[in-house]
Design an enzyme around this catalytic site. Structure first.
Site, PDB file in Angstrom:
ATOM      1  CG  ASN A   8      -1.705   1.256   1.393  1.00  0.00           C
ATOM      2  OD1 ASN A   8      -1.777   2.063   0.465  1.00  0.00           O
ATOM      3  ND2 ASN A   8      -2.325   1.442   2.559  1.00  0.00           N
ATOM      4  CD1 TRP A   9       3.565   0.974  -3.005  1.00  0.00           C
ATOM      5  CD2 TRP A   9       3.594   2.239  -4.861  1.00  0.00           C
ATOM      6  NE1 TRP A   9       4.272   0.295  -3.965  1.00  0.00           N
ATOM      7  CE2 TRP A   9       4.311   1.049  -5.117  1.00  0.00           C
ATOM      8  CE3 TRP A   9       3.466   3.175  -5.888  1.00  0.00           C
ATOM      9  CZ2 TRP A   9       4.904   0.776  -6.356  1.00  0.00           C
ATOM     10  CZ3 TRP A   9       4.057   2.918  -7.128  1.00  0.00           C
ATOM     11  CH2 TRP A   9       4.770   1.731  -7.348  1.00  0.00           C
ATOM     12  CE  LYS A  10      -0.292   3.400   4.735  1.00  0.00           C
ATOM     13  NZ  LYS A  10      -0.405   3.584   6.169  1.00  0.00           N
ATOM     14  CG  HIS A  98      -6.129   2.223   4.838  1.00  0.00           C
ATOM     15  ND1 HIS A  98      -5.734   3.169   5.752  1.00  0.00           N
ATOM     16  CD2 HIS A  98      -5.117   1.320   4.755  1.00  0.00           C
ATOM     17  CE1 HIS A  98      -4.519   2.847   6.186  1.00  0.00           C
ATOM     18  NE2 HIS A  98      -4.123   1.738   5.602  1.00  0.00           N
ATOM     19  CD  GLU A 100      -3.268   5.772   6.495  1.00  0.00           C
ATOM     20  OE1 GLU A 100      -3.176   5.818   5.254  1.00  0.00           O
ATOM     21  OE2 GLU A 100      -2.401   5.249   7.228  1.00  0.00           O
ATOM     22  CD  GLU A 169      -3.969  -2.204   7.072  1.00  0.00           C
ATOM     23  OE1 GLU A 169      -2.880  -2.486   6.586  1.00  0.00           O
ATOM     24  OE2 GLU A 169      -4.539  -1.127   6.858  1.00  0.00           O
ATOM     25  N   GLY A 175       1.952   2.451  10.679  1.00  0.00           N
ATOM     26  CA  GLY A 175       2.944   3.511  10.533  1.00  0.00           C
ATOM     27  C   GLY A 175       3.613   3.920  11.835  1.00  0.00           C
ATOM     28  CB  SER A 213       4.522  -1.602  12.054  1.00  0.00           C
ATOM     29  OG  SER A 213       4.151  -0.238  12.238  1.00  0.00           O
ATOM     30  N   GLY A 234       2.515  -1.131   4.283  1.00  0.00           N
ATOM     31  CA  GLY A 234       2.615   0.283   3.938  1.00  0.00           C
ATOM     32  C   GLY A 234       4.059   0.706   3.740  1.00  0.00           C
ATOM     33  N   GLY A 235       4.647   1.291   4.790  1.00  0.00           N
ATOM     34  CA  GLY A 235       5.998   1.855   4.711  1.00  0.00           C
ATOM     35  C   GLY A 235       7.019   0.935   4.052  1.00  0.00           C
TER      36      GLY A 235
HETATM   37  P1  PGA Z   1       2.355   0.371   7.618  1.00  0.00           P
HETATM   38  O1  PGA Z   1       0.942   0.616   6.899  1.00  0.00           O
HETATM   39  O2  PGA Z   1       2.892  -0.928   7.117  1.00  0.00           O
HETATM   40  O3  PGA Z   1       3.192   1.541   7.197  1.00  0.00           O
HETATM   41  O4  PGA Z   1       2.092   0.342   9.087  1.00  0.00           O
HETATM   42  C1  PGA Z   1       0.064  -0.441   6.639  1.00  0.00           C
HETATM   43  C2  PGA Z   1      -1.213   0.095   6.033  1.00  0.00           C
HETATM   44  O5  PGA Z   1      -1.672   1.162   6.459  1.00  0.00           O
HETATM   45  O6  PGA Z   1      -1.799  -0.531   5.131  1.00  0.00           O
END
Ligand code: PGA
Length: 259
Positions: A8-10, A98, A100, A169, A175, A213, A234-235
Site C-alpha cells: 500500500n504505497w499510500k 482503510h 485512514e 489492521e 505507521g 508495521s 505500507g511503509g
Molecule cells: P504500515 O501501513 O505498514 O506503514 O504500518 C500499513 C497500512 O496502512 O496498510
C-alpha cells in the site's frame, strides 16, 4: 492457500520513483516466489504501473490495485474513480475502508460495505480493512469493533463475501513501528475467520491479511500463524529491498506449506 503480500504505497511516489521501485522489484522477482504479490498505488500512477508490467516479464505476477473506489458506477461524482474504470485499466484489487479513509474522510461501515459491493460487481477484488484504535483496544473493544466492521460488509455482500480479501489492521500499529504480536494478530484473525464461517461455506478460502508495521523481521512469525494469509504492507512496500524481504518470508512459508 498461497499468501498474498500487498503493498500500500499510500500517497507516495513520483513517475521517476515508481519506475525505480518497480525496476528493482522486477530484478528481485527473477525467480517466481511461492506467494501472490500486489501493489496498491495512487490513482494517477495506475496506468504507469500497469504499463510497466507489460515491459518487465518479471512483473507479470505483480497485480495492481487502487487504494479506494467509488460506490457509484459513473456519472456526476466529481473526483471519484469507479470500479468499472479500475477494471477497464486492468486493475485486480481496490483497498476499501482503510483506517485512514475512515478517519480522515469519514467513511462509515455502510459506505465501506457499498464500496466493496461496487468493486465486486465490476470484478475488482476489494481488500476490506478492519481494525480497532488504541482507545478501543484499551477499552477491551477490539473484537466488537472488527466484528461490527465486517458484519456491515457481510450484510451488504451476502454470499459474495467469499470473493473479498480481508485485512486486519490495528490502527495503533499502522505507521507507528508497533506491531501486534503474532498471537494478538492471530486471535483477531481467528475471530474474523469464525465470523466468515457463519456467513459462507467458503470461509476457508478467504484471505485474511495482517497490516500494521509489517517488516522483514516480523513477517516470518506473523505469516506462520494459522489464520494470517499475507500482509498489507505500507511503509516497507516503498523500498524494494524491504518489500522483497517480506515476499521472501511469504515464499519460505509457502515452501514449508508445500512440503
Ligand atoms: P504500515 O501501513 O505498514 O506503514 O504500518 C500499513 C497500512 O496502512 O496498510
Amino acid at each position: 492457500m498461497k499468501k498474498l503480500i500487498a503493498g500500500n504505497w499510500k500517497m507516495n511516489g513520483t513517475l521517476a520513483a515508481n519506475e525505480a521501485l518497480l525496476s528493482a522489484l522486477a530484478q528481485g522477482l527473477a525467480v517466481k516466489p511461492a506467494c501472490e504479490i500486489a501493489v496498491c498505488v495512487p490513482a494517477p500512477y495506475l496506468a504507469q504501473v500497469l504499463n510497466m508490467k507489460t515491459e518487465h516479464a518479471n512483473l507479470d505476477m505483480v497485480e495492481v490495485g487502487a487504494q479506494d473506489v467509488s460506490k457509484q458506477t459513473s456519472g456526476a461524482f466529481t473526483g471519484e474513480v469507479s470500479a468499472v474504470m479500475l477494471k477497464d485499466l486492468g486493475c485486480r484489487y481496490a483497498i476499501v475502508g482503510h483506517s485512514e479513509r475512515r478517519q480522515y474522510h469519514g467513511e462509515t461501515d455502510v459506505l465501506v460495505a457499498d464500496k466493496a459491493r461496487a468493486a465486486l460487481v465490476s470484478g475488482i477484488t476489494p481488500i476490506v480493512c478492519v481494525g480497532e484504535t488504541l482507545a478501543e483496544r484499551e477499552a477491551g473493544l477490539t473484537e466488537e469493533v472488527v466484528k461490527r466492521q465486517l458484519a456491515a460488509v457481510i450484510h451488504v455482500n451476502g454470499h459474495c463475501i467469499s470473493e473479498i480479501v480481508l485485512a486486519y489492521e490495528p490502527v495503533w500499529a499502522i505507521g507507528t513501528g508497533k506491531t501486534a504480536s503474532p498471537q494478538e494478530a492471530q486471535t483477531v484473525h481467528a475471530v474474523l475467520r469464525a465470523q466468515l464461517k457463519a456467513a459462507t461455506e467458503h470461509f476457508a478460502g478467504v484471505k485474511i491479511l495482517y497490516g500494521g508495521s509489517m517488516n522483514a523481521a516480523n513477517a516470518v512469525t506473523l505469516l506462520m500463524q494459522a489464520d494470517i494469509d499475507g500482509g498489507l504492507v505500507g511503509g516497507a512496500s516503498l523500498k524494494a529491498t524491504d518489500f522483497l524481504a517480506i515476499i521472501a518470508a511469504a515464499h519460505e512459508n509457502g515452501q514449508i506449506q508445500k512440503n
